[in-house]
Motif scaffolding. Structure first.
Motif, PDB file in Angstrom:
ATOM      1  N   ALA A   1      61.592  15.985   3.907  1.00 27.13           N
ATOM      2  CA  ALA A   1      61.268  17.305   3.338  1.00 27.13           C
ATOM      3  C   ALA A   1      60.298  18.076   4.226  1.00 27.13           C
ATOM      4  N   ILE A   2      59.412  17.351   4.908  1.00 25.97           N
ATOM      5  CA  ILE A   2      58.377  17.981   5.728  1.00 25.97           C
ATOM      6  C   ILE A   2      58.340  17.369   7.117  1.00 25.97           C
TER       7      ILE A   2
ATOM      8  N   ARG B   1      44.160  20.887   2.214  1.00 24.24           N
ATOM      9  CA  ARG B   1      43.708  20.612   3.582  1.00 24.24           C
ATOM     10  C   ARG B   1      43.746  19.119   3.881  1.00 24.24           C
ATOM     11  N   GLU B   2      43.183  18.313   2.989  1.00 24.47           N
ATOM     12  CA  GLU B   2      43.134  16.875   3.239  1.00 24.47           C
ATOM     13  C   GLU B   2      44.527  16.247   3.211  1.00 24.47           C
ATOM     14  N   ALA B   3      45.399  16.775   2.361  1.00 23.32           N
ATOM     15  CA  ALA B   3      46.769  16.255   2.314  1.00 23.32           C
ATOM     16  C   ALA B   3      47.517  16.573   3.614  1.00 23.32           C
ATOM     17  N   ILE B   4      47.312  17.785   4.155  1.00 23.64           N
ATOM     18  CA  ILE B   4      47.937  18.152   5.429  1.00 23.64           C
ATOM     19  C   ILE B   4      47.428  17.248   6.545  1.00 23.64           C
ATOM     20  N   LEU B   5      46.127  17.062   6.627  1.00 21.17           N
ATOM     21  CA  LEU B   5      45.548  16.223   7.682  1.00 21.17           C
ATOM     22  C   LEU B   5      46.051  14.789   7.583  1.00 21.17           C
TER      23      LEU B   5
ATOM     24  N   LEU C   1      56.537  10.253  11.788  1.00 21.14           N
ATOM     25  CA  LEU C   1      57.428  11.398  11.615  1.00 21.14           C
ATOM     26  C   LEU C   1      58.463  11.102  10.535  1.00 21.14           C
ATOM     27  N   LEU C   2      59.065   9.904  10.589  1.00 19.57           N
ATOM     28  CA  LEU C   2      59.974   9.467   9.525  1.00 19.57           C
ATOM     29  C   LEU C   2      59.166   8.634   8.525  1.00 19.57           C
ATOM     30  N   TYR C   3      58.321   9.318   7.784  1.00 20.10           N
ATOM     31  CA  TYR C   3      57.450   8.633   6.834  1.00 20.10           C
ATOM     32  C   TYR C   3      58.279   8.014   5.701  1.00 20.10           C
ATOM     33  N   ASP C   4      57.666   7.042   5.029  1.00 18.43           N
ATOM     34  CA  ASP C   4      58.316   6.371   3.902  1.00 18.43           C
ATOM     35  C   ASP C   4      58.343   7.332   2.714  1.00 18.43           C
TER      36      ASP C   4
ATOM     37  N   GLY D   1      53.515   8.542   2.573  1.00 16.54           N
ATOM     38  CA  GLY D   1      53.993   9.770   3.204  1.00 16.54           C
ATOM     39  C   GLY D   1      54.753  10.655   2.242  1.00 16.54           C
ATOM     40  N   GLY D   2      55.632  10.046   1.447  1.00 18.13           N
ATOM     41  CA  GLY D   2      56.401  10.816   0.477  1.00 18.13           C
ATOM     42  C   GLY D   2      55.519  11.440  -0.588  1.00 18.13           C
ATOM     43  N   HIS D   3      54.506  10.694  -1.035  1.00 17.34           N
ATOM     44  CA  HIS D   3      53.587  11.241  -2.038  1.00 17.34           C
ATOM     45  C   HIS D   3      52.783  12.407  -1.467  1.00 17.34           C
ATOM     46  N   LEU D   4      52.333  12.262  -0.214  1.00 10.65           N
ATOM     47  CA  LEU D   4      51.592  13.347   0.424  1.00 10.65           C
ATOM     48  C   LEU D   4      52.464  14.586   0.593  1.00 10.65           C
ATOM     49  N   ALA D   5      53.716  14.381   1.011  1.00 11.66           N
ATOM     50  CA  ALA D   5      54.631  15.509   1.201  1.00 11.66           C
ATOM     51  C   ALA D   5      54.845  16.260  -0.109  1.00 11.66           C
ATOM     52  N   ALA D   6      55.053  15.519  -1.196  1.00 18.52           N
ATOM     53  CA  ALA D   6      55.249  16.163  -2.503  1.00 18.52           C
ATOM     54  C   ALA D   6      54.007  16.943  -2.920  1.00 18.52           C
TER      55      ALA D   6
END
Length: 251
Positions: A16-17, A110-114, A121-124, A129-134
């Protein structure tokens, strides 16, 4: 076996990101370009000036610019810039505004982006990674719009005035001086500027100074120093101008 992935190939990854960190020197620029994905342009250090054919957005630290998919733009760096960019797949980008807009980057976003930039790049997608992207997608979607846009005229002479003011927002040149600079009559300059931007030259310049002030203050400059750089006689005069000119964010 997983295939090798180019770290910069974030536009077409099956996620997604795509999150990218990149540093730019002062006065560098990206050149006009566009992306198949939507882009959130954020700098943890430095000020960016992003332009499209219809407007300009000054993006100081603490803010970010949303750019819809396929929108041609150029980004100029005002000072050394540490950029953090989020590229949203078109499915997710459809949730966002169909136009460019500036948002304030809340501490959580900000902290989620960092954190996401540090993920593979191909996060889980089922993991961190998926939780951060959401979380990033939700925070972008709910962030109020900051009115930090500068409309730009299409007329070459008027645009030349804007370019000069962007380069030196503290210029003391008055309306007659700008008319002479643009090789226009005072009346033609005033009427043309209002017709093309919806603002008088004075109002446009105050808005420009407000954006510059916000960028400098967010970057750690003092009110007194900022007032001096922008042509104000006192810190209180600058503060009063910002209060008058800066509207409340739009939800």
């Amino acid at each position: 076996m997983s295939r090798s992935i180019n770290r910069d190939d974030f536009q077409h990854i099956d996620r997604a990101i795509g999150a990218m960190a990149k540093d730019f020197p002062d006065r560098s620029h990206t050149g006009e370009h566009s992306h198949p994905r939507g882009q959130l342009l954020h700098a943890v250090e430095g000020v960016m000036l992003a332009r499209t054919s219809t407007g300009a957005w000054l993006v100081p630290p603490g803010f970010a610019l949303w750019i819809p998919p396929g929108r041609p733009h150029n980004v100029e760096m005002r000072g050394k810039v540490s950029m953090r960019t989020i590229y949203l797949r078109q499915d997710e980008a459809r949730r966002m505004a169909p136009r460019c807009r500036v948002i304030r980057v809340a501490p959580l976003l900000r902290e989620a982006i960092l954190a996401l930039v540090e993920e593979p790049l191909l996060y889980d997608e089922a993991g961190r990674g998926g939780h951060l992207a959401a979380l990033v997608i939700d925070e972008i979607d709910r962030a109020p719009t900051e009115m930090l846009e500068l409309p730009l005229p299409s007329d070459a002479k008027l645009l030349r005035v804007c370019e000069a003011l962007i380069a030196d927002p503290g210029s003391a040149r008055d309306l007659d001086g700008w008319a002479e600079f643009a090789s226009l009559s005072r009346r033609s300059l005033s009427r043309g500027f209002r017709d093309e931007t919806g603002l008088s030259l004075g109002a446009w310049r105050r808005k420009l100074r407000t954006l510059n002030a916000l960028g400098r203050l967010e970057g750690g400059a003092s009110v007194a120093e900022t007032a001096h750089r922008l042509g104000y006689r006192s810190a209180s005069a600058l503060t009063a101008m910002i209060r008058r000119e800066r509207p409340a964010p739009q939800t």
